[in-house]
Design a protein around this motif. Structure first.
Motif, short mmCIF file in Angstrom:
data_model
loop_
_atom_site.label_atom_id
_atom_site.label_comp_id
_atom_site.label_asym_id
_atom_site.label_seq_id
_atom_site.Cartn_x
_atom_site.Cartn_y
_atom_site.Cartn_z
N ILE A 237 6.17 -11.28 34.92
CA ILE A 237 4.93 -12.13 34.70
C ILE A 237 3.60 -11.57 35.31
CG2 ILE A 237 4.03 -14.53 35.25
CD1 ILE A 237 6.38 -14.34 33.11
N PHE A 238 3.92 -10.66 36.54
CA PHE A 238 2.81 -10.15 37.05
C PHE A 238 1.94 -9.30 36.20
CE2 PHE A 238 1.31 -6.43 39.29
CZ PHE A 238 0.32 -6.69 40.21
N TRP A 239 2.66 -8.53 35.48
CA TRP A 239 2.08 -7.65 34.64
C TRP A 239 1.50 -8.09 33.61
CZ3 TRP A 239 0.36 -3.10 35.96
CH2 TRP A 239 0.77 -2.35 37.09
N LEU A 240 1.89 -9.39 33.06
CA LEU A 240 1.31 -10.08 32.01
C LEU A 240 0.10 -10.81 32.46
CD1 LEU A 240 4.11 -12.32 30.27
CD2 LEU A 240 3.03 -9.97 29.45
N SER A 241 -0.06 -11.12 33.61
CA SER A 241 -1.22 -11.56 34.18
C SER A 241 -2.52 -10.67 34.48
CB SER A 241 -1.05 -12.37 35.68
OG SER A 241 -0.57 -11.30 36.55
N ASN B 93 -2.71 -2.06 26.89
CA ASN B 93 -1.66 -1.75 26.10
C ASN B 93 -0.47 -1.17 27.12
OD1 ASN B 93 -0.59 -1.53 23.33
ND2 ASN B 93 -0.31 0.61 24.01
N PHE B 94 -0.83 -0.46 28.24
CA PHE B 94 0.00 0.25 29.28
C PHE B 94 0.79 -1.03 30.05
CE2 PHE B 94 -0.41 4.65 30.62
CZ PHE B 94 0.90 4.92 31.07
N THR B 95 0.03 -1.93 30.19
CA THR B 95 0.70 -3.03 31.29
C THR B 95 2.04 -3.66 30.36
OG1 THR B 95 -0.85 -4.86 30.18
CG2 THR B 95 -1.37 -3.86 31.95
N PHE B 96 2.06 -3.66 28.96
CA PHE B 96 3.22 -4.33 28.44
C PHE B 96 4.52 -3.53 28.71
CE2 PHE B 96 -0.21 -6.14 26.09
CZ PHE B 96 -0.01 -7.54 26.25
N PHE B 97 4.48 -2.14 28.84
CA PHE B 97 5.31 -1.36 29.17
C PHE B 97 6.00 -1.48 30.79
CE2 PHE B 97 3.31 1.51 26.02
CZ PHE B 97 4.19 1.60 25.03
N TYR B 98 4.85 -1.91 31.54
CA TYR B 98 5.47 -2.13 32.96
C TYR B 98 6.06 -3.59 32.87
CZ TYR B 98 3.01 1.80 34.71
OH TYR B 98 2.42 2.98 35.20
N ALA B 99 5.64 -4.45 31.96
CA ALA B 99 6.18 -5.93 32.02
C ALA B 99 7.28 -5.72 31.30
CB ALA B 99 5.40 -6.44 31.09
N LEU B 100 7.77 -4.86 30.67
CA LEU B 100 9.08 -4.57 30.07
C LEU B 100 10.05 -3.77 30.98
CD1 LEU B 100 8.56 -4.52 26.27
CD2 LEU B 100 9.84 -6.18 27.44
N ASP B 101 10.87 -4.16 31.88
CA ASP B 101 11.49 -3.19 32.69
C ASP B 101 12.57 -2.23 32.03
OD1 ASP B 101 10.17 -4.44 34.95
OD2 ASP B 101 11.76 -5.89 35.15
N GLY B 102 12.45 -1.23 32.14
CA GLY B 102 13.38 -0.14 31.22
C GLY B 102 12.56 0.48 30.46
N LEU C 159 6.12 -8.91 22.05
CA LEU C 159 5.52 -9.41 23.41
C LEU C 159 3.85 -9.11 23.33
CD1 LEU C 159 5.57 -10.56 26.25
CD2 LEU C 159 5.92 -8.02 27.09
N SER C 160 3.40 -7.73 22.98
CA SER C 160 2.11 -7.44 23.04
C SER C 160 1.33 -8.38 21.85
CB SER C 160 1.95 -6.18 22.78
OG SER C 160 2.55 -5.55 21.70
N HIS C 161 2.03 -8.43 20.72
CA HIS C 161 1.18 -9.09 19.56
C HIS C 161 1.25 -10.51 20.00
CE1 HIS C 161 0.48 -10.67 15.66
NE2 HIS C 161 -0.12 -9.77 15.22
N ALA C 162 2.00 -11.21 20.17
CA ALA C 162 2.17 -12.71 20.40
C ALA C 162 1.06 -13.04 21.79
CB ALA C 162 3.55 -12.96 20.86
#
Length: 341
Positions: A56-60, A245-254, A308-311
């Motif tokens: 959630i931190f990276w989504l914020s 765009n980069f933050t969504f990669f961090y939001a998805l661990d792995g 995730l990114s689109h929604a």
């Protein structure tokens, strides 16, 4: 004797409409088949579990970067407005841009007109002038974006070769890279002959008095005291968007990507949005899955990233847009009250 009826021009059959219809049907058919092939073997239960584990931190951080990107666009717009002695508040400009995202989310391709209308409501600035400033802003944005895409191709040349080989596009390789080379030549040509081209376009526009305000809007960039600052804000806004765009990669661990790989996914995603689907639904997701496949990453994470990114962008755009609509109408009522007084 048989009567002949003269139909108005707009009701007459046009050959180009038939061609456009056929092309649209073919593109839709190819797209649907591609989507069915890509999505058919995906494990949506695993995708759901991946999305449930998002940070959630990276989504914020994503949401914050979205607000910064809108603010930078509002600041650029204000610079253009000020050249013609229009001094709208940053709040009004921010709200107007926010409604652009909301409108496009509901009815594709209507955002620009709504953006102009909302600024007219809140600041009483002529729509045609506003539209002129948006045209010049979009031209500069498109040039910067083209440079980003070319830079992405250069950094990820091997990935693009894999793309052509993996999806049997070898016959189109020359066409693709040839188009990229031609695009580069066009950018260089526009840069060196920008003044001549601009003068010819403005000369043609000036012939129509109805478009006088539009012309003033288009000319607004030429009146800027500090063009470098405007270009800097434009480049910075694209850096922010790529970082978003980069933050969504961090939001998805792995999922861990380098800068060049992130730029590759960003570019592939843009191509997905260019396909004529409402808000990039389906085409964007398919493009991202293809990008993840080429980079040797799990298609499951690719689809999870796309969802995730689109929604997130869609929902955030609606929320910020609604706030923008309420503010614009509140400012409009306030403006009417001041006018009456």
């Amino acid at each position: 004797m048989k009567e002949t009826t003269n139909l108005p021009e707009k009701y007459k059959f046009k050959f180009r409409d038939l061609i456009f219809g056929i092309v649209f049907i073919l593109v839709s058919y190819i797209l649907i088949n591609t989507l069915l092939t890509l999505f058919n073997h995906q494990d949506f239960v695993k995708i759901k579990s991946i999305i449930k584990e998002i940070n959630i931190f990276w989504l914020s951080i994503s949401f914050g970067l979205m607000l910064v990107a809108i603010f930078l666009r509002a600041l650029k717009w204000k610079l253009l407005m000020n050249t013609s002695n229009y001094f709208p508040s940053l709040k009004s400009l921010f709200s107007s841009i926010a409604t652009y995202n909301l409108s496009n989310s509901i009815i594709p391709r209507t955002g620009l007109l709504v953006r102009c209308y909302m600024l007219k409501k809140s600041e009483n600035i002529p729509i045609d002038f506003t539209f002129g400033t948006i045209i010049i802003e979009r031209i500069i944005d498109s040039l910067i974006l083209s440079i980003c895409i070319l830079f992405s191709i250069i950094l990820n040349i091997e990935a693009f070769f894999i793309l052509f080989k993996k999806y049997n596009l070898e016959n189109y390789k020359l066409l693709f890279f040839g188009s990229g080379f031609i695009l580069l030549l066009i950018i260089i040509f526009l840069f060196f002959y920008r003044k001549t081209i601009k003068n010819k376009i403005l000369k043609e526009i000036n012939k129509t008095s109805i478009l006088s305000n539009l012309t003033i809007g288009v000319k607004s960039y030429n009146k800027l005291n500090n063009k470098f600052y405007f270009i800097f804000l434009t480049v910075l806004s694209w850096v922010i968007f790529i970082s978003y765009n980069f933050t969504f990669f961090y939001a998805l661990d792995g999922v861990s990507l380098s800068f060049s790989e992130n730029l590759f996914i960003f570019t592939i995603g843009i191509f997905g949005f260019l396909i004529p689907t409402p808000g990039g639904i389906g085409s964007y997701h398919a493009a991202i899955i293809i990008g993840f496949n080429i980079l040797g990453l799990s298609p499951l994470y690719g689809l999870a990233f796309a969802f995730l990114s689109h929604a997130f962008q869609y929902i955030s755009g609606i929320i910020i847009g609604l706030i923008g609509v309420f503010y614009s109408f509140w400012k409009s009522k306030k403006l009417e009250t001041l006018t009456i007084d």
